[in-house]
Design an enzyme around this catalytic site. Structure first.
Site, PDB file in Angstrom:
ATOM      1  N   HIS A  22       0.802  -1.228   0.000  1.00 38.50           N
ATOM      2  CA  HIS A  22       0.000   0.000   0.000  1.00 38.50           C
ATOM      3  C   HIS A  22       0.838   1.283   0.000  1.00 38.50           C
ATOM      4  O   HIS A  22       0.557   2.227   0.740  1.00 38.50           O
ATOM      5  CB  HIS A  22      -0.960  -0.004   1.189  1.00 38.50           C
ATOM      6  CG  HIS A  22      -2.009  -1.076   1.117  1.00 38.50           C
ATOM      7  ND1 HIS A  22      -2.495  -1.580  -0.070  1.00 38.50           N
ATOM      8  CD2 HIS A  22      -2.683  -1.746   2.094  1.00 38.50           C
ATOM      9  CE1 HIS A  22      -3.404  -2.501   0.176  1.00 38.50           C
ATOM     10  NE2 HIS A  22      -3.542  -2.636   1.473  1.00 38.50           N
ATOM     11  N   HIS A  34      -9.661   1.902   0.827  1.00 38.65           N
ATOM     12  CA  HIS A  34      -9.589   0.743   1.709  1.00 38.65           C
ATOM     13  C   HIS A  34     -10.708   0.733   2.766  1.00 38.65           C
ATOM     14  O   HIS A  34     -10.452   0.438   3.934  1.00 38.65           O
ATOM     15  CB  HIS A  34      -8.212   0.720   2.371  1.00 38.65           C
ATOM     16  CG  HIS A  34      -7.688  -0.640   2.675  1.00 38.65           C
ATOM     17  ND1 HIS A  34      -8.279  -1.484   3.578  1.00 38.65           N
ATOM     18  CD2 HIS A  34      -6.621  -1.306   2.170  1.00 38.65           C
ATOM     19  CE1 HIS A  34      -7.571  -2.608   3.640  1.00 38.65           C
ATOM     20  NE2 HIS A  34      -6.570  -2.524   2.797  1.00 38.65           N
ATOM     21  N   ASP A  88      -7.710 -13.110   0.744  1.00 37.66           N
ATOM     22  CA  ASP A  88      -6.919 -11.882   0.627  1.00 37.66           C
ATOM     23  C   ASP A  88      -6.232 -11.960  -0.728  1.00 37.66           C
ATOM     24  O   ASP A  88      -5.016 -12.065  -0.826  1.00 37.66           O
ATOM     25  CB  ASP A  88      -5.904 -11.795   1.774  1.00 37.66           C
ATOM     26  CG  ASP A  88      -5.256 -10.420   1.866  1.00 37.66           C
ATOM     27  OD1 ASP A  88      -5.569  -9.572   1.016  1.00 37.66           O
ATOM     28  OD2 ASP A  88      -4.431 -10.215   2.780  1.00 37.66           O
ATOM     29  N   GLU A  90     -11.299  -3.933  -2.798  1.00 38.93           N
ATOM     30  CA  GLU A  90     -10.429  -2.868  -3.305  1.00 38.93           C
ATOM     31  C   GLU A  90     -10.263  -3.017  -4.811  1.00 38.93           C
ATOM     32  O   GLU A  90      -9.656  -3.974  -5.275  1.00 38.93           O
ATOM     33  CB  GLU A  90      -9.064  -2.947  -2.619  1.00 38.93           C
ATOM     34  CG  GLU A  90      -9.129  -2.865  -1.113  1.00 38.93           C
ATOM     35  CD  GLU A  90      -7.995  -3.643  -0.455  1.00 38.93           C
ATOM     36  OE1 GLU A  90      -6.831  -3.309  -0.687  1.00 38.93           O
ATOM     37  OE2 GLU A  90      -8.274  -4.602   0.287  1.00 38.93           O
TER      38      GLU A  90
HETATM   39  C1  BGC Z   1      -4.217  -6.499   2.046  1.00 40.50           C
HETATM   40  C2  BGC Z   1      -4.033  -7.310   3.295  1.00 40.50           C
HETATM   41  C3  BGC Z   1      -3.590  -6.393   4.378  1.00 40.50           C
HETATM   42  C4  BGC Z   1      -4.609  -5.310   4.558  1.00 40.50           C
HETATM   43  C5  BGC Z   1      -4.111  -4.300   5.534  1.00 40.50           C
HETATM   44  C6  BGC Z   1      -5.275  -5.504   2.307  1.00 40.50           C
HETATM   45  O1  BGC Z   1      -5.490  -4.740   1.183  1.00 40.50           O
HETATM   46  O2  BGC Z   1      -4.536  -7.302   0.938  1.00 40.50           O
HETATM   47  O3  BGC Z   1      -3.098  -8.330   3.111  1.00 40.50           O
HETATM   48  O4  BGC Z   1      -3.380  -7.058   5.586  1.00 40.50           O
HETATM   49  O5  BGC Z   1      -4.835  -4.660   3.340  1.00 40.50           O
HETATM   50  O6  BGC Z   1      -5.034  -4.042   6.456  1.00 40.50           O
END
Ligand code: BGC
Length: 363
Positions: A118, A192, A264, A330
């Protein structure tokens, strides 16, 4: 405005209202903007472009905040797993925090084991954005903008970013992203929000039903980096082509579920990348009757089932958040695209404009 027909006057969007939400440790003021349109109420912070609250009515007209979040700036700064935040410069993971572009190798901020997640340690989710309200016919919204410096978190190029959060007269929350650069770089912006359509703090979302317009997903390694070729969802727990409860297959003994402690993963949307938002996912909560329908221009969607919520965070309603108490959807380009030549490209060059749009419709 009060009049002889107050109900008529009270319809339509309200101009965004700004208030002081708190301050960062260095004294920077963080504001909260509140807006409402078409039956949806949105609260947005200048810190991280965070959706702090998103309220929609249930089948009996009762409003609830359907997104996880906090009440104070401090909580967001110290403990947030990206609740409601704008994500950039690159949403999701880049393997080993490294990529090569035009023969030059860039080392990124590594903040997730060996990988960059991210946008790195200080991604767009931790930046203070300039916020300007707007009204556009029957729609109301906010422009959020910032400039990401050349070299920020290791990424090349000065990136000028403008994001519009619009509440339409139908109560949709639409996000339009735009970015330009002065040097070749990679960009993958998303949001998010952690959804719980029964209301934030309302417990597990395992009874929510999800449909994904995707026949393939990208399997990952133990670090959640795609291994390469997409795989068919048919015959696996990853098949959400027909509405299925989140919890239905989440306890299957499947290596992919074990790696991620649940879902995930990136789903490869059948429609591919599009110029206009097209349908990607529908989420329904049978208990409240709320439905969320997501359309996007993006070719991929990360469905994350809140696996790493572990009961250590206390949310805005005072309840603790446990594993599976929310899920994220997302919209994105695929994880690790800068290192995967067969994936749709995330490269942005000078003179080009990055554009992405996602619409969240509520029923
Ligand atoms: C990811 C997860 C991560 C989370 C963070 C998601 O977008 O795919 O792996 O733990 O974001 O809170």
């Amino acid at each position: 405005m009060a009049g002889p027909f107050p109900f008529l006057w009270e319809k339509g969007g309200t101009s965004p209202v700004k208030e002081l939400f708190g301050k960062l440790a260095d004294g920077t003021e963080i504001h909260r903007w509140s807006l409402e349109n078409g039956g949806t109420r949105l609260k947005v912070l200048s810190y991280g472009g965070i959706v702090q609250s998103l309220e929609t009515p249930d089948r009996d007209g009762r409003y609830a905040n359907v997104s996880l979040g906090f009440d104070t700036v401090e909580d967001y700064v110290t403990g947030s797993p990206y609740f409601g935040a704008l994500i950039g410069r690159y949403g999701n993971r880049i393997g080993a925090g490294r990529f090569t572009l035009d023969g030059e190798t860039y080392e990124l901020s590594v903040n997730d084991g060996a990988n960059s997640l991210h946008g790195g340690a200080d991604g767009f989710d931790r930046a203070v954005w300039d916020v300007e309200p707007f009204t556009d016919g029957p729609d109301v919204g906010l422009y959020l903008s910032r400039t990401s410096a050349d070299g920020e978190m290791g990424y090349p190029g000065t990136l000028a970013v403008k994001v519009a959060y619009t509440l339409t007269e139908r109560g949709e929350w639409r996000i339009d992203y735009e970015a330009t650069t002065d040097r070749a770089t990679v960009v993958n912006l998303t949001n998010h929000v952690y959804w719980n359509l029964a209301g934030e703090g309302g417990g597990s979302v395992h009874e929510h039903r999800l449909t994904l317009a995707a026949s393939r997903f990208t399997p990952v390694d133990a670090g959640l980096i795609p291994t390469g070729e997409p795989a068919e969802v048919a015959g696996t727990p990853f098949d959400f082509r027909r509405a299925k409860a989140i919890g239905a297959d989440i306890r299957e003994n499947d290596q992919q579920l074990l790696y991620a402690k649940g879902f995930d993963h990136n789903w490869v949307l059948d429609k591919g990348g599009t110029t206009e938002p097209e349908w990607a996912a529908t989420l329904t909560d049978p208990s409240s009757g709320r439905t969320l329908r997501i359309s996007t221009t993006e070719p991929g969607l990360q469905f994350y089932s809140g696996n790493f919520l572990d009961g250590t965070l206390v949310g805005s309603s005072g309840k603790i958040y446990r594993q599976g108490d929310a899920l994220c959807l997302e919209t994105q380009h695929f994880p690790d695209s800068p290192n995967q030549p067969t994936y749709p490209s995330t490269v942005l060059r000078p003179g080009e404009t990055y554009r992405s749009a996602t619409v969240h419709a509520f029923e």
